[in-house]
Design a protein around this motif. Structure first.
Motif, PDB file in Angstrom:
ATOM      1  N   GLU B 279       0.831  -1.198   0.000  1.00 34.29           N
ATOM      2  CA  GLU B 279       0.000   0.000   0.000  1.00 34.29           C
ATOM      3  C   GLU B 279       0.871   1.256   0.000  1.00 34.29           C
ATOM      4  O   GLU B 279       0.633   2.197  -0.752  1.00 34.29           O
ATOM      5  N   PHE B 280       1.887   1.255   0.852  1.00 34.92           N
ATOM      6  CA  PHE B 280       2.779   2.417   0.903  1.00 34.92           C
ATOM      7  C   PHE B 280       3.458   2.638  -0.438  1.00 34.92           C
ATOM      8  O   PHE B 280       3.630   3.760  -0.892  1.00 34.92           O
ATOM      9  N   LYS B 281       3.863   1.527  -1.073  1.00 32.89           N
ATOM     10  CA  LYS B 281       4.627   1.682  -2.307  1.00 32.89           C
ATOM     11  C   LYS B 281       3.736   1.966  -3.510  1.00 32.89           C
ATOM     12  O   LYS B 281       4.129   2.702  -4.399  1.00 32.89           O
ATOM     13  N   ALA B 282       2.565   1.332  -3.541  1.00 35.44           N
ATOM     14  CA  ALA B 282       1.802   1.339  -4.787  1.00 35.44           C
ATOM     15  C   ALA B 282       0.613   2.283  -4.808  1.00 35.44           C
ATOM     16  O   ALA B 282       0.053   2.527  -5.868  1.00 35.44           O
ATOM     17  N   SER B 283       0.217   2.820  -3.671  1.00 28.65           N
ATOM     18  CA  SER B 283      -0.945   3.700  -3.754  1.00 28.65           C
ATOM     19  C   SER B 283      -0.456   5.113  -4.066  1.00 28.65           C
ATOM     20  O   SER B 283       0.708   5.434  -3.865  1.00 28.65           O
ATOM     21  N   PRO B 284      -1.359   5.956  -4.592  1.00 29.34           N
ATOM     22  CA  PRO B 284      -0.904   7.272  -5.043  1.00 29.34           C
ATOM     23  C   PRO B 284      -0.445   8.147  -3.878  1.00 29.34           C
ATOM     24  O   PRO B 284      -0.739   7.868  -2.723  1.00 29.34           O
ATOM     25  N   THR B 285       0.269   9.215  -4.207  1.00 35.76           N
ATOM     26  CA  THR B 285       0.788  10.136  -3.197  1.00 35.76           C
ATOM     27  C   THR B 285       0.096  11.489  -3.343  1.00 35.76           C
ATOM     28  O   THR B 285      -0.668  11.692  -4.274  1.00 35.76           O
ATOM     29  N   ARG B 286       0.390  12.377  -2.409  1.00 39.38           N
ATOM     30  CA  ARG B 286       0.048  13.773  -2.661  1.00 39.38           C
ATOM     31  C   ARG B 286       1.086  14.316  -3.638  1.00 39.38           C
ATOM     32  O   ARG B 286       2.249  13.913  -3.611  1.00 39.38           O
ATOM     33  N   GLN B 287       0.649  15.225  -4.516  1.00 43.22           N
ATOM     34  CA  GLN B 287       1.549  15.763  -5.532  1.00 43.22           C
ATOM     35  C   GLN B 287       2.617  16.654  -4.891  1.00 43.22           C
ATOM     36  O   GLN B 287       2.284  17.652  -4.257  1.00 43.22           O
ATOM     37  N   PRO B 288       3.883  16.307  -5.033  1.00 46.69           N
ATOM     38  CA  PRO B 288       4.925  17.230  -4.572  1.00 46.69           C
ATOM     39  C   PRO B 288       5.101  18.353  -5.601  1.00 46.69           C
ATOM     40  O   PRO B 288       4.698  18.210  -6.754  1.00 46.69           O
ATOM     41  N   ALA B 289       5.715  19.442  -5.191  1.00 49.97           N
ATOM     42  CA  ALA B 289       5.853  20.582  -6.112  1.00 49.97           C
ATOM     43  C   ALA B 289       7.054  21.424  -5.739  1.00 49.97           C
ATOM     44  O   ALA B 289       7.510  21.414  -4.593  1.00 49.97           O
ATOM     45  N   ILE B 290       7.569  22.115  -6.717  1.00 51.11           N
ATOM     46  CA  ILE B 290       8.580  23.140  -6.462  1.00 51.11           C
ATOM     47  C   ILE B 290       7.933  24.440  -6.909  1.00 51.11           C
ATOM     48  O   ILE B 290       7.629  24.621  -8.095  1.00 51.11           O
ATOM     49  N   ILE B 291       7.656  25.290  -5.946  1.00 49.32           N
ATOM     50  CA  ILE B 291       6.875  26.503  -6.235  1.00 49.32           C
ATOM     51  C   ILE B 291       7.767  27.720  -6.051  1.00 49.32           C
ATOM     52  O   ILE B 291       8.167  28.033  -4.923  1.00 49.32           O
ATOM     53  N   HIS B 292       8.073  28.365  -7.142  1.00 48.41           N
ATOM     54  CA  HIS B 292       8.802  29.636  -7.035  1.00 48.41           C
ATOM     55  C   HIS B 292       7.748  30.740  -7.017  1.00 48.41           C
ATOM     56  O   HIS B 292       7.094  30.994  -8.021  1.00 48.41           O
ATOM     57  N   MET B 293       7.578  31.355  -5.857  1.00 49.69           N
ATOM     58  CA  MET B 293       6.484  32.334  -5.719  1.00 49.69           C
ATOM     59  C   MET B 293       7.044  33.701  -5.375  1.00 49.69           C
ATOM     60  O   MET B 293       7.992  33.829  -4.599  1.00 49.69           O
ATOM     61  N   ARG B 294       6.413  34.716  -5.956  1.00 56.49           N
ATOM     62  CA  ARG B 294       6.757  36.104  -5.636  1.00 56.49           C
ATOM     63  C   ARG B 294       5.462  36.849  -5.380  1.00 56.49           C
ATOM     64  O   ARG B 294       4.486  36.701  -6.118  1.00 56.49           O
ATOM     65  N   THR B 295       5.456  37.650  -4.336  1.00 52.51           N
ATOM     66  CA  THR B 295       4.280  38.463  -4.025  1.00 52.51           C
ATOM     67  C   THR B 295       4.758  39.865  -3.683  1.00 52.51           C
ATOM     68  O   THR B 295       5.770  40.022  -2.989  1.00 52.51           O
TER      69      THR B 295
END
Ligand SMILES: Cc1cc2nc3c(=O)[nH]c(=O)nc-3n(C[C@H](O)[C@H](O)[C@H](O)COP(=O)(O)OP(=O)(O)OC[C@H]3O[C@@H](n4cnc5c(N)ncnc54)[C@H](O)[C@@H]3O)c2cc1C
Lengths: 288, 774
Positions: B279-295
């Motif tokens: 289950e740990f290996k084969a079930s889906p994950t939360r989407q990781p991301a690299i977010i370059h943000m400017r405000t």
């Protein structure tokens, strides 16, 4: 999974060690290490599975002269609740307090914790501080044989120890600490409950007239085996317990610990924690 | 005669906002519920999968002869048996693979008489692999010389999304302050108590029945069909009770077609069930991301612009994960009033596990960034931090750059309530001042908020639901609805609404919602939509039934229908509550009269939202909502341990329907968000998962749940059932940045890549000390 051919639940120690002498026996106490390890394939069952919890005299905590004797099948819960331990060796109760969860504590035995020989074994640490020895029983030439091994000499490597496969660990014995004995235990992991130690530190010794003697220091998860930290002991032995000696002890802790990087923590963090805990435990002992 | 029979009057009482227990709770509590994992069918075989166990490789050969010879083995399948049967949004996946693209790729599958035999057979399959160089970060995957993972996706390029509004350069020139950071939200997984499981069985007409944990039974047929070469109409989906889903069952995953392929080959029912490690290996994950943000903002605290450049680690295949930009951009453009926006997101294939949808879908990752940048700007402008948030808060009637219409918006009330109840402004100042003082333990307080769709999300052609409702001769109500129950509590909501409308006891309402051959269409449990959409559908159906019943009562009793009501199992005079006839009696009279009628109504409800569209400029949800979290923490600056002392939360819930269900959803959502923030982490080493067990994958446990102070703000949503909005994702979305902001308040240290584990925090504090020269 290998097939288990027979199951034994002996009532007497003789029966148990005779079976072990006869061959391929897996000892099952609480099963809290054995079950996950056999499930994952890290370990295989022998042909005979032997439940040792019904062996008479294998569990319980008792005073024997100036010693305390804890049966190998005694659970962590029993240690945690025992009035004698609370009075005479609170460092052991403290470790039991921070051990896993209620469900696991109710099943996990001290003998299992020691025989599993993990450097993270939480009951091992305070037992090293208490300078405990383990009793090993076997059957040879038609008689029950026992020998006693100091816990410090018991471990030979990761998950390895001097106990032979035909030997049953029957008890843990240590001298009742003197009234000036002080000691404390600290462990840590990324969440407060149900945690395998990232690092643990236990320190104990006799503190009278401000001088610390017979100091014993144990560290968990910083070496291939549970560790007696002799450098830290030397830094403290026979000296007043004060800011200077604590500083020296922290520096020695850094040298004694030789941790590795693994999934639970980096070597850097383990060293860092060992220093923090050494200082914290000594301050606790001092009443700071 | 009325004077003689002085039946007691029945007062008007509403169930809306009351505490109603889930109908399945008693059975679950005593262990009577039969989950899919417990199910056994006659003649059933057990299916097992051989996983690749390596991240990227060519399959040189597979020898299944020994496995096939093993007594008790009924079928052994490999990639050849699934050739041409590609599935997934972009048809990049297959039940059994012809090449290895990630650790858990399914290489072969076995159906056998027992689990033991199946396992043994898996061990007898011999595969020769030729390992290929792998790609383990999206940056590496995007390089020109990167190894190619799929032949037909050059450059490892998966999905791309963009949205922009206004001129960034000009807005930036007008800004006095700009914050610029890179945030790296990580891989975590759902950890459902019930591991993945499916049972498949074919009849002799070639029709498949699949018992599965899916949370979207109707589109599921469409998505499963190509993996099997079937017509969607030839698939019947049955949903037994499940041990959690949280988004992980919003797509088809290979074990489901594998069960079906094995069933087809053997002619017997086949069950595939994962161990915890699988289950740990084969079930889906939360989407990781690299977010370059400017405000940016001006000196007086007015936000000027926000940009986000996002790189997504697609993993080996495309499921819901890389579609999260659809929601990410709504947060970038709608979290506070942002006049100018630029958003870009590119997903890159890698040899890592791949992501599905997960409670908080895209917004957990984005709010991690936006809410921390709001806190950073709050320290730069010359005003009270709370005033800065309030100044940029949207109000009712506003429309975001993407055309989200914030019809009822109570962000200001949420901010004032959460900040007021926690004494946020005073404590924030006090703790920041105490930062430099000596002391091992530091207190911190942090505030975060976010916006989320709260009336579904029209990412499909329809976001609607069908409902069939019947009332029998004994006044028992059956609701046949598309709304799936996966533990979230729609069963209690539907029961409550029917009881509210028809005046029947809660126990007299039965729900049928687990068989796609019986229940009508629904898009599925996602996007915090089910209480909103199914709540509306149920209420509309119940009101139709009520109108039919009261019309019959008018005929029989000679009193106008609009003066009558259904209460306490009777028809009563609305004004005074005098009972006129028992409901069951009336129903029998309706049934057995000269012109007989039964109460059977249907309803189709489609929310007034607009399809997402390719340009992403649409009012895609029928409602939006805000939540504000204030976290109070204590940091051990030596060990790096964070203890959460208290969470104060104010959320726009529209209207409380089932108070107990609402509290449970908020608490559960917070638990997932807290684990994400503090301890959960899939440790990947060159595509291989190093901690596929609960010992080393740190879910928070009960003792770590902090005290909660929950405030439900009722904005009375015009479109929602009784005014309700969807609620269940915001609690997961907002808490992590609130803790990050509290960590900064306590220590002056910021963590950009969750989780804020003790080691990471200790390292950051240590680095800060080193930099300060001590
Ligand atoms: C969820 C979870 C949490 C845990 N948390 C902790 C924790 O916080 N701290 C910690 O230290 N450990 C922890 N453990 C590990 C485990 O619970 C302990 O090591 C426990 O003390 C083992 O005892 P047992 O009786 O269950 O041993 P068993 O599993 O029965 O046996 C362990 C090994 O010792 C052998 N053995 C047992 N008794 C004897 C004997 N008398 N003579 C000879 N051989 C013997 C067995 O054959 C086996 O190889 C945890 C385990 C789990 C599953």
């Amino acid at each position: 999974m290998q097939e288990i051919k027979s199951y034994l639940a002996p009532r007497s120690l003789d029966e148990a060690v005779k079976a072990m002498a006869a061959g391929d026996v897996t000892v099952f106490c609480g099963g809290t290490d054995l079950t996950p390890q056999t499930d994952s394939g890290a370990k295989r069952y022998g042909a005979t599975l032997m439940n040792i919890r019904r062996i008479e005299g294998l569990s319980g905590i008792a005073e024997a002269g100036d010693s305390i004797r804890i049966g190998a099948a005694t659970t962590v819960t029993e240690v945690r609740r025992d009035p004698l331990i609370a009075r005479a060796a609170p460092i052991l109760a403290e470790a039991a307090e921070h051990f896993a969860s209620d469900q696991i504590r109710n099943a996990a035995s001290l003998g299992g914790n020691i025989c599993n020989a993990s450097p993270a074994g939480d009951m091992i640490n305070p037992l090293l501080v208490l300078d405990a020895a383990v009793e090993l029983a076997s059957w040879a030439d038609g008689a029950l044989r026992t020998r006693s091994v100091p816990l410090e000499n018991f471990f030979t490597g990761p998950r390895r120890h001097v106990k032979r496969p035909d030997e049953l660990l029957t008890a843990i014995v240590f001298r009742k600490p003197a009234t000036d004995f002080v000691g404390w235990f600290r462990k840590s992991g990324p969440r407060p409950a149900l945690e395998i130690s990232t690092v643990s530190v236990g320190i104990g010794g006799n503190l009278s007239d401000g001088v610390f003697r017979n100091v014993r220091v144990a560290m968990g998860s910083v070496a291939p085996t549970p560790l007696r930290a002799h450098g830290v002991e030397a830094a403290l032995e026979g000296r007043p317990l004060d800011a200077d000696s604590i500083r020296a002890a922290v520096a020695a802790a850094d040298a004694d610990a030789t941790p590795i990087d693994d999934v639970r923590a980096s070597a850097w963090y383990r060293k860092h924690l060992v220093k923090v805990f050494t200082e914290e435990v000594l301050n606790h002992v001092l009443g700071n | 005669m009325d004077q003689k029979v002085t039946a007691p009057t029945i007062e008007k009482k509403t169930l809306i906002g009351q505490r109603v227990k889930k109908p399945d709770a008693p059975d679950k509590a005593i262990g009577k519920t039969r989950y899919i994992n417990d199910m056994v069918l006659p003649q059933m075989l057990i299916g097992k999968v051989l996983f690749a166990g390596r991240p990227h490789a060519r399959i040189v050969s597979i020898d299944t002869a020994a496995a096939e010879r093993l007594p008790g083995v009924h079928a052994v399948l490999t990639g050849k048996d699934a050739a041409g049967l590609r599935f997934g949004f972009v048809r990049d996946n297959a039940a059994l693979k012809d090449k290895v693209r990630c650790e858990h790729d399914e290489i072969a599958a076995v159906a056998a008489e027992s689990e033991e035999i199946a396992r043994q057979a898996i061990g007898l399959i011999e595969v020769v692999y030729e390992d290929l160089p792998g790609v383990f970060t999206p940056e590496d995957g995007a390089r020109e010389d990167a190894p190619q993972i799929h032949d037909n996706f050059p450059g490892n390029k998966s999905l791309y999304f963009e949205f922009s509004h206004g001129e960034v350069a000009a807005a930036e020139a007008d800004s006095d302050f700009v914050v610029d950071n890179v945030f790296r939200p990580h891989h975590v997984t759902h950890c459902c108590m019930g591991t993945s499981c499916a049972i498949a069985d074919f009849d002799h007409n070639g029709k498949l029945t699949i018992w599965t944990q899916t949370q979207y039974p109707y589109n599921y047929k469409m998505d499963l069909a190509p993996a099997l070469g079937l017509q969607p109409g030839d698939i019947r989906v049955i949903q037994p009770p499940v041990g959690g889903a949280f988004g992980s069952k919003l797509d088809v995953y290979p074990y489901e077609p594998i069960a079906a392929l094995l069933a087809k080959r053997t002619g017997r029912p086949v069950k595939v069930i994962y161990s915890r490690e699988e289950e740990f290996k084969a079930s889906p994950t939360r989407q990781p991301a690299i977010i370059h943000m400017r405000t940016g903002c001006t000196r007086d605290g007015t936000l000027t612009f926000r940009t986000a450049d996002v790189l997504l680690d697609n993993g080996a295949y495309t499921s819901w994960g890389p579609t999260i930009p659809v929601i990410m951009m709504r947060t970038v453009s709608g979290h506070y009033r942002v006049p100018v926006v630029d958003f870009k997101a590119q997903a890159i294939y890698t040899n890592n596990p791949y992501a599905g949808s997960f409670r908080g879908y895209g917004n957990v990752q984005t709010t991690w960034a936006t809410a921390q940048q709001m806190d950073m700007l709050a320290d730069m402008v010359d005003m009270e931090p709370l005033a800065f948030h309030l100044k940029n808060s949207q109000v009712s009637g506003e429309i975001t750059p993407q055309k989200s219409f914030l019809r009822e918006c109570v962000l200001v009330e949420c901010l004032e309530t959460a900040a007021g109840a926690s004494d946020y402004s005073r404590k924030r100042k006090e703790y920041a001042a105490a930062r430099a003082e000596p002391g091992r333990y530091k207190k911190g307080i942090g505030l975060a908020s976010s916006i989320h769709n709260a009336g579904g999300a029209k990412i499909h052609k329809s976001d609607g639901i069908g409902t069939i409702l019947k009332v029998d001769d004994y006044a028992r109500v059956t609701v046949i609805t598309g709304a799936s129950e996966i533990g979230q509590g729609i069963d209690a909501v539907i029961t409550l609404i029917v009881a509210e409308e028809l005046g029947v006891p809660l126990e007299h309402v039965l729900i049928v919602n687990n068989d796609s051959d019986i229940a009508p269409w629904d898009v599925g449990v996602h996007a915090s939509r089910t209480t909103f959409i199914a709540g509306n559908g149920t209420r509309r159906a119940a009101r139709k039934a009520k109108a039919q019943i009261l019309a019959a009562a008018e005929k029989m009793l000679g009193e106008p229908a609009d003066t009558l009501e259904l209460r306490g199992g009777s028809v009563v005079r609305d004004a005074c509550g005098t009972p006129l006839i028992k409901l069951d009696r009336l129903l029998r009279q309706m049934h057995f009269q000269a012109e007989p009628e039964l109460v059977m109504v249907t309803d189709y409800y489609e929310p007034k939202s607009e399809p997402e569209g390719a340009k992403h400029v649409s009012d895609h949800s029928a409602a939006y909502s805000h939540a504000v979290h204030v976290a109070e923490i204590t940091v051990d600056t030596l060990t790096g341990e964070i203890t959460v002392d208290k969470i104060t939360m104010a959320q726009d819930v529209g209207r409380v329907i089932n108070r107990m269900g609402l509290e449970a959803q908020i608490e559960g959502g917070l638990a997932i968000g807290l684990g994400y923030a503090l301890s959960e982490n899939m440790l990947l080493d060159r595509g291989l998962l190093k901690n596929p067990c609960f010992r080393d994958y740190k879910l928070l446990t009960a003792p770590e749940m902090p005290p909660l102070d929950l405030h439900f703000i009722e904005s009375d949503c015009a479109e929602g059932p009784y005014g309700a909005k969807g609620i269940s994702e915001l609690p997961t979305i907002v808490i992590a940045p609130a803790i990050a902001n509290a960590l900064y308040n306590a220590t002056g240290v910021r963590v950009f890549d969750p989780p804020m584990s003790p080691e990471k925090v200790a390292r950051a504090i240590d680095a800060q000390r080193q930099a300060a020269g001590g």
